[in-house]
Structure formats: C-alpha cells, structure tokens
Motif scaffolding. Structure first.
Motif, PDB file in Angstrom:
ATOM      1  N   GLU A  97       0.809  -1.216   0.000  1.00  0.00           N
ATOM      2  CA  GLU A  97       0.000   0.000   0.000  1.00  0.00           C
ATOM      3  C   GLU A  97       0.843   1.267   0.000  1.00  0.00           C
ATOM      4  O   GLU A  97       0.338   2.363  -0.274  1.00  0.00           O
ATOM      5  N   TYR A  98       2.138   1.140   0.317  1.00  0.00           N
ATOM      6  CA  TYR A  98       3.011   2.310   0.400  1.00  0.00           C
ATOM      7  C   TYR A  98       4.087   2.351  -0.680  1.00  0.00           C
ATOM      8  O   TYR A  98       4.775   3.364  -0.817  1.00  0.00           O
ATOM      9  N   CYS A 100       4.698   8.177  -2.550  1.00  0.00           N
ATOM     10  CA  CYS A 100       3.335   7.789  -2.212  1.00  0.00           C
ATOM     11  C   CYS A 100       2.937   6.510  -2.937  1.00  0.00           C
ATOM     12  O   CYS A 100       3.346   6.282  -4.083  1.00  0.00           O
ATOM     13  N   ASN A 139      -2.467   4.345  -4.401  1.00  0.00           N
ATOM     14  CA  ASN A 139      -3.773   4.805  -3.928  1.00  0.00           C
ATOM     15  C   ASN A 139      -3.692   6.095  -3.117  1.00  0.00           C
ATOM     16  O   ASN A 139      -4.712   6.599  -2.637  1.00  0.00           O
ATOM     17  N   GLU A 140      -2.477   6.634  -2.963  1.00  0.00           N
ATOM     18  CA  GLU A 140      -2.305   7.862  -2.182  1.00  0.00           C
ATOM     19  C   GLU A 140      -2.164   9.099  -3.061  1.00  0.00           C
ATOM     20  O   GLU A 140      -2.070  10.210  -2.548  1.00  0.00           O
ATOM     21  N   CYS A 183       1.000  12.667   0.078  1.00  0.00           N
ATOM     22  CA  CYS A 183       0.717  11.735   1.164  1.00  0.00           C
ATOM     23  C   CYS A 183       1.431  12.196   2.425  1.00  0.00           C
ATOM     24  O   CYS A 183       2.223  13.136   2.409  1.00  0.00           O
TER      25      CYS A 183
END
Length: 446
Positions: free
Chosen positions: A312-313, A428, A431-432, A436
């Motif tokens: 996610e990151y 980011c 999805n960011e 971020c």
C-alpha cells in the motif's frame, strides 16, 4: 528474526590506539588487569546494512554510559563486528564475511565519541582462542510487556532453540562472525529482557563475577549478550544519539567517489551547494536550513521485498515516474537521481513512463552504477553509501516508506543543514496520489 550479540570483554592493553594504522600486539600489550574493558556486539545475518548502523548507535551509547558510570580507571572500548554476508549484498561479496569497518567508515571519527577497535585487531590482543566466560541470549518475556512499561531482566528458560551448542570440549560454540574456530563460550543462559539498552549496565556491574579458575586459565574476562536488539535506544533522537550518529563519517574514498559523480553528472559541489562540513564533527556548528543542495532531485526507490511487504506504500514503477515528473516540474529541476535496489529493466521502465508522462529524456534520470573494478573494491556496502551520499546532497529528497536506507539519508541531510521540508518526504503509494503523509521528522540536536 533479529539477533544481536554483545560481548563485554575485560582486558588491559596499555598501548592500545584508536588510530586506523596503530594497533596493540601481544608483544606490546601489558598483562591482564581490570582497567580496560571491551564491548563487542553483532546482529543477526538477516538484518540489513542500515539497520546495523542504527544498532551501532545504540551500542556506542551503551559504551558511553558505561564510561560515565564506572570509575575513571575503567576504560571501555567498543569492538566493531565484521560486516557480511548480508541479505541485500548481491555482487562480488555475496558470500564474503569478516569485512572491516574501515572499508566503509572513518574509524578516527567514530573514536571521537567512544573508543573503537576492529574485531580482527582485537583478536590479535588475545590468545589463539578467545574464550567468553558468559553468554546470555536476550529474549522477550513470554507474558509480554504487561500493563505498564518497566525495565527488567530475568534468567529464564529459552523461548527458542539456542544458537549455541555445548561440545565435547565443554565449551559452547556458535557463529562468532565466522571465527568459529577462534571464539568459544564457557557458560550459556537465556535472559529475558525489557527496557532500554542501558539496563545492561547495572546488570553487568552487579551480577557478574569471574572465578579464580578463569584467571588461572588466562582467559579474557568477558560476557556476551545475544539478541540484545530486543532492547531500545536509550535516547533516540537526543543529544548523545546525534553525537554518535554525527561521528559516523564515511570512508574518504567513498565520499570522493560520490563527490566526483556529483561534479561530473549533477553540476553539484559542496561550495555551490552550501554543504561543506568541517573535518572534525566535534567542532561543527548547528547548520539549520543552511544547505541549498545540488540542482537535482534525489529519490530512494525501494523495491524487491518491499513490493510485497509494503504494497500500500510502495508505488508501481509508473506511479513512481509520475511523482518524479511532478516534483521536477514543481521544483523547476531537470534531473533526478535515483538510489534503488531495482534492476536495470525496472529503471528503464521508470524512464519510459517518465518520457510518456512529462517528456523528459532517459538521460535525465540517473543512477550510480560503478564499473566492475570499482565495485570489487568498495563492495555493495560502499555502493550503498555512495548512493546515500549523492541523495543527501540533492536540492530535494524523497525516500521510501519506513526504510532504514532512507532514514540514514535523512539523518545525513540533517547533519548537512537541509530544511525539514526538503528532507522528510516519501514516495506515495498508488492509492495515495501525489500527496501523502510525510516521513516522521527527527530533528538534529546539538
């Protein structure tokens, strides 16, 4: 699982020097006394180069505390554990171990915080076989931290299978930096531990004694703590944390390689970038927001295991290229330097995406790729330092989420005097978007 070995070794050597060139030999050393003390440590093989650098700061502060709390006659010295082999080192030194710290760091600079000595040099002070009277494997308490934080130590049954075995010679044997035939232990126990690393100070001073039998055998008076990374920084981000960190100047040949690359490819020099450091860090002054940096964007793009561990990151290569384009436009810069563990195909993919997104040419995204002869000399650890040195001098830096590689660059930038806004940034995830949450700021303390 992370493992850390610490050895407290007691031996006297009146002619010991912290110079890289001077050393104490058997012929020049005095007889064993209780005036000089040596602390050794090690980290589990699975831990990376930059986490090990963090562990050094912990151990240096432990030695610093020991020197403060014991009598003036008690001279504590930190023995530096050999490097390698490490998980992220892939080239010539994949299987190499027992690499000295002087390959990567300036030992004279380290010694201005606490006295240090290479492990190989330390072995030359001892008998053919170094015997450690006590070994303790540190471990967490099975019942956890409890309702409140407290420091405590207690001998208990081992939670995991012990890393040391007792052989027919009645001694315990283990890895010991690859010197299995030259180092052994006389006694082994597991020690449940909780708290800051300095909890070991009182334990060593109050609970350890050496019998006449050991003295008669002419063994080194020593104690070893294994898996001590269980314990915390005593002053993370504080004054002595930063003194230890500032002492970790890189080896001059690595700095020269980084400076040469900056000058030849990035139009970057210390004079123009306002990043000049005095030779002696103890004489350095606070440089808040003084540094300008070279006219390029510095990025640490972590790949490999992070792609699965931090999905996610960690941005896709396309989203990483999108952020490169965004920042170059925002900062009015034309060149990006990327430090990365990505392979050449992935770097080419970033370049291709960047060309499609913002029409920058492939030669505007640079990486440091030393030729075989240089890499054979500096090894992967040296290449990592050159990468970090170049990123540390960029006009603006963007790191990877929770990466110790990025943390070390941010610390270097604090030492050089860069602004917080240009330093504590991260790439980011997809999805960011393009904006971020920034990295945690740990400001330097003088």
């Amino acid at each position: 699982m992370r493992y850390l070995l610490i050895f407290l070794v007691f031996q006297s050597c009146s002619s010991l020097s912290n110079s890289e060139n001077e050393q104490c030999t058997k012929d020049s050393c005095s007889a064993l006394t209780s005036s000089n003390y040596y602390l050794l440590y090690d980290v589990n093989h699975g831990e990376g180069f930059n986490l090990r650098r963090d562990v050094y700061v912990r151990m240096a502060n432990l030695v610093h505390t020991l020197r403060e709390r014991t009598s003036p006659e008690s001279n504590w010295t930190l023995v530096l554990p050999p490097w390698g082999p490490l998980y992220h080192w892939f080239s010539y030194n994949l299987q190499r171990a027992q690499l000295p710290w002087s390959l990567f760091f300036d030992l004279k600079s380290l010694a201005k915080f606490v006295p240090v000595i290479e492990f190989e040099e330390f072995l030359r002070l001892s008998s053919p076989v170094l015997t450690i009277p006590y070994v303790f494997a540190l471990q967490h308490f099975n019942e956890g931290w409890g309702e409140k934080f407290e420091e405590k130590l207690e001998i208990r049954q081992c939670n995991d299978e012990a890393m040391y075995e007792k052989r027919s010679d009645n001694y315990y044997h283990g890895w010991f930096f690859g010197y299995e035939d030259r180092v052994r232990a006389k006694q082994f126990d597991c020690l449940s531990a909780q708290g800051f690393v300095t909890v070991l100070v009182d334990y060593a001073m109050k609970n350890l004694t050496w019998s006449q039998e050991i003295n008669d055998e002419h063994l080194l008076k020593s104690v070893m703590f294994d898996r001590a990374e269980t314990l915390l920084h005593v002053d993370y981000g504080g004054y002595n944390y930063w003194r230890a960190r500032r002492s970790m100047r890189y080896a001059r040949r690595l700095i020269n390689l980084g400076n040469r690359f900056r000058s030849e490819y990035l139009n970057s020099t210390d004079i123009h970038d306002r990043t000049y450091l005095v030779d002696d860090w103890t004489r350095a002054e606070y440089l808040s927001d003084q540094a300008l940096g070279g006219p390029y964007l510095g990025i640490h793009l972590r790949r490999q295991d992070y792609v699965k561990a931090r999905p996610e990151y960690v941005p896709s290569l396309e989203h990483a290229a999108r952020q490169v384009c965004h920042q170059l436009l925002h900062l009015n810069l034309s060149i990006a330097f990327i430090a990365t563990d990505a392979n050449e195909n992935e770097i080419d993919e970033v370049r291709q995406h960047a060309f499609k997104i913002c029409h920058i040419s492939t030669d505007q995204i640079l990486t440091y790729r030393p030729d075989g002869k240089i890499l054979e000399k500096i090894l992967d650890g040296g290449k990592a330092i050159v990468d970090q040195w170049i990123c540390a001098h960029a006009r603006y830096f963007i790191g990877s989420y929770e990466s110790t590689f990025s943390f070390r660059i941010q610390e270097d930038r604090e030492i050089l005097g860069f602004s917080k806004d240009s330093t504590f940034n991260r790439l980011c995830g997809d999805n960011e978007g393009l904006s971020c949450e920034k990295s945690t700021v740990w400001p330097i303390v003088y």
